[in-house]
Write a protein that holds these residues in place. Structure first.
Motif, PDB file in Angstrom:
ATOM      1  N   PRO A  67      21.407 -34.319  62.309  1.00 26.55           N
ATOM      2  CA  PRO A  67      22.817 -33.918  63.060  1.00 26.55           C
ATOM      3  C   PRO A  67      23.879 -33.340  62.358  1.00 26.55           C
ATOM      4  O   PRO A  67      24.787 -32.695  62.841  1.00 26.55           O
ATOM      5  CB  PRO A  67      23.232 -34.970  63.940  1.00 26.55           C
ATOM      6  CG  PRO A  67      21.943 -36.024  63.962  1.00 26.55           C
ATOM      7  CD  PRO A  67      21.477 -35.873  62.945  1.00 26.55           C
ATOM      8  N   TYR A 342      22.432 -38.927  72.284  1.00 25.10           N
ATOM      9  CA  TYR A 342      21.881 -37.616  72.404  1.00 25.10           C
ATOM     10  C   TYR A 342      20.863 -37.560  73.586  1.00 25.10           C
ATOM     11  O   TYR A 342      20.138 -38.521  73.641  1.00 25.10           O
ATOM     12  CB  TYR A 342      20.984 -37.611  71.098  1.00 25.10           C
ATOM     13  CG  TYR A 342      22.043 -37.414  69.886  1.00 25.10           C
ATOM     14  CD1 TYR A 342      22.385 -36.033  69.587  1.00 25.10           C
ATOM     15  CD2 TYR A 342      22.499 -38.659  68.916  1.00 25.10           C
ATOM     16  CE1 TYR A 342      23.289 -36.126  68.414  1.00 25.10           C
ATOM     17  CE2 TYR A 342      23.282 -38.264  68.215  1.00 25.10           C
ATOM     18  CZ  TYR A 342      23.714 -37.205  67.519  1.00 25.10           C
ATOM     19  OH  TYR A 342      24.773 -37.069  66.850  1.00 25.10           O
ATOM     20  N   GLU A 353      24.367 -33.382  72.576  1.00 28.43           N
ATOM     21  CA  GLU A 353      25.190 -34.138  71.922  1.00 28.43           C
ATOM     22  C   GLU A 353      26.573 -34.573  72.719  1.00 28.43           C
ATOM     23  O   GLU A 353      27.222 -33.690  73.055  1.00 28.43           O
ATOM     24  CB  GLU A 353      25.560 -33.851  70.360  1.00 28.43           C
ATOM     25  CG  GLU A 353      26.190 -34.981  69.552  1.00 28.43           C
ATOM     26  CD  GLU A 353      26.911 -34.592  68.312  1.00 28.43           C
ATOM     27  OE1 GLU A 353      26.418 -35.042  67.237  1.00 28.43           O
ATOM     28  OE2 GLU A 353      27.683 -33.801  68.308  1.00 28.43           O
TER      29      GLU A 353
END
Length: 380
Positions: A67, A342, A353
């Motif tokens: 991420p 998530y 997200e």
């Protein structure tokens, strides 16, 4: 039950003859002290290294998404990928008849008063027979629960790139807890040593275990008539927590270690278990597809079939916020860490997200070139 392995074994050898300091007449070199928390082949980091690991059912491709960098790389291929699970570091991707074990390369070591975070390169460890495993791990062992039985794998061997049994466990369900194993057999909860030998039995029973997890407040089994909380260190105690009505379905979902658990209910709603209060609450939600609890005094998340993500108060069950994420939520899952949630979106080939502490604010959407049909988060 037997579990065949096909593991890659890495042999590390070193000879004194290769070291100049070992030559005849040379003074022995003074060894450098090993830094606290040192792990060979890994880099220690200042913060948790979260990764999302997703498998695509059609192609079997398994991708790892960072991420931070927003980059996704393919790390394996599992034909007929149909399920996925993790113990925090290792990922178990179920295929048609075998399960491939992958090292995601990120993990956390909690010493109680301080924590170490590590990262290394992801790799394939090997395969085990069977599929549909729900893994639970600690520093010594990972227990794999499935409808076909229980397997206990040695954690040190996994870290070395091998698959080896830690113990033979003949049970309906088991969890690692307090340096032992808790196993349910015929309704009886047995306390096992790490070698699988029976040490004692608990007074409380657990009929038809449906799910299990481990938290900072103890180990929990979802039984036919309620949850059974096992806590303590040397002296274990078991407390039944009866369901408010319907039983759970599909397992517990929560931020790792935390003491608030969420699950879909067999009657179609959502059940939330607060282990601190030893109490359930039922939340009336139609068509829940995925659920997860984010922690004490932190919202419970529910994704419904219409693609709307909703948050609820974990104590009262009151609705807090909602956001529409997708048109088709079939197969979606929710993964939660200390800062973000998530939500996978298989039909939309995306992962969303969410800042769950900020009224479900959509922080980012990762657009992918594959379907995240099965997803877990590692690094914990």
């Amino acid at each position: 039950m037997p579990y065949a392995t096909k593991a890659r074994v890495v042999a590390l050898t070193a000879g004194c003859a290769l070291l100049a300091g070992c030559a005849a007449g040379a003074a022995p070199a003074e060894e450098e002290p090993t830094p606290h928390g040192y792990v060979e082949g890994a880099e220690e980091t200042a913060e948790a290294q979260w990764r999302l690991v997703a498998a695509e059912a059609g192609t079997g491709a398994v991708h790892l998404l960072d991420p931070v960098t927003e980059e996704a790389v393919e790390i394996a291929e599992v034909e007929g990928a149909q399920a996925i699970g993790t113990d925090g570091r290792f990922v178990y991707v179920a295929g048609a008849s075998t399960t491939q074990v992958l090292d995601s390369g990120v993990w956390t070591v909690d010493h109680g008063d301080h924590v170490h975070y590590y990262k290394s390169a992801p790799r394939t460890v090997g395969e085990i027979d069977g599929s549909g495993f729900a893994p639970l791990g600690d520093p010594a062992v990972t227990v794999l629960n499935s409808a076909h039985g229980v397997a206990a794998l040695d954690r040190e061997s996994l870290e070395d790139g091998e698959i080896a049994a830690a113990a033979e466990v003949d049970a309906e369900a088991a969890v690692p807890y307090s340096q032992r194993l808790l196993a349910v057999t015929g309704g009886t909860v047995q306390v096992l040593g790490r070698d699988g030998a029976v040490e004692s039995e608990l007074a409380e029973t657990c009929r038809e275990p449906q799910a299990q997890t481990v938290t900072r407040r103890g180990a929990v089994f979802a039984c036919a008539d309620g949850a059974l909380l096992v806590s303590g260190d040397d002296d274990l105690t078991a407390e039944p927590i009866p369901y408010p009505g319907s039983a759970v379905e599909g397992g517990f979902h929560h931020r790792p270690g935390t003491a608030v658990l969420a699950a879909r209910a067999q009657d179609g709603g959502v059940l939330v278990l607060d282990l601190k209060e030893r109490a359930w609450i039922a939340i009336a939600v139609e068509d829940p597809v995925a659920v997860s609890a984010t922690g004490e005094d932190s919202p419970v998340l529910v994704l419904t079939a219409d693609g709307v993500l909703r948050s609820f108060d974990p104590v009262t069950g009151a609705a807090l916020a909602q956001v529409e994420l997708m048109a088709d939520a079939a197969g979606a899952t929710i993964q939660v860490d200390t800062a973000r949630a998530y939500v996978s979106d298989p039909a939309g080939t995306a992962i969303h997200e969410i800042d769950y502490r900020d009224d479900l604010r959509l922080a980012r959407t990762f657009d992918l070139d594959f379907r995240p049909d099965h997803m877990v988060e590692t690094g914990w």
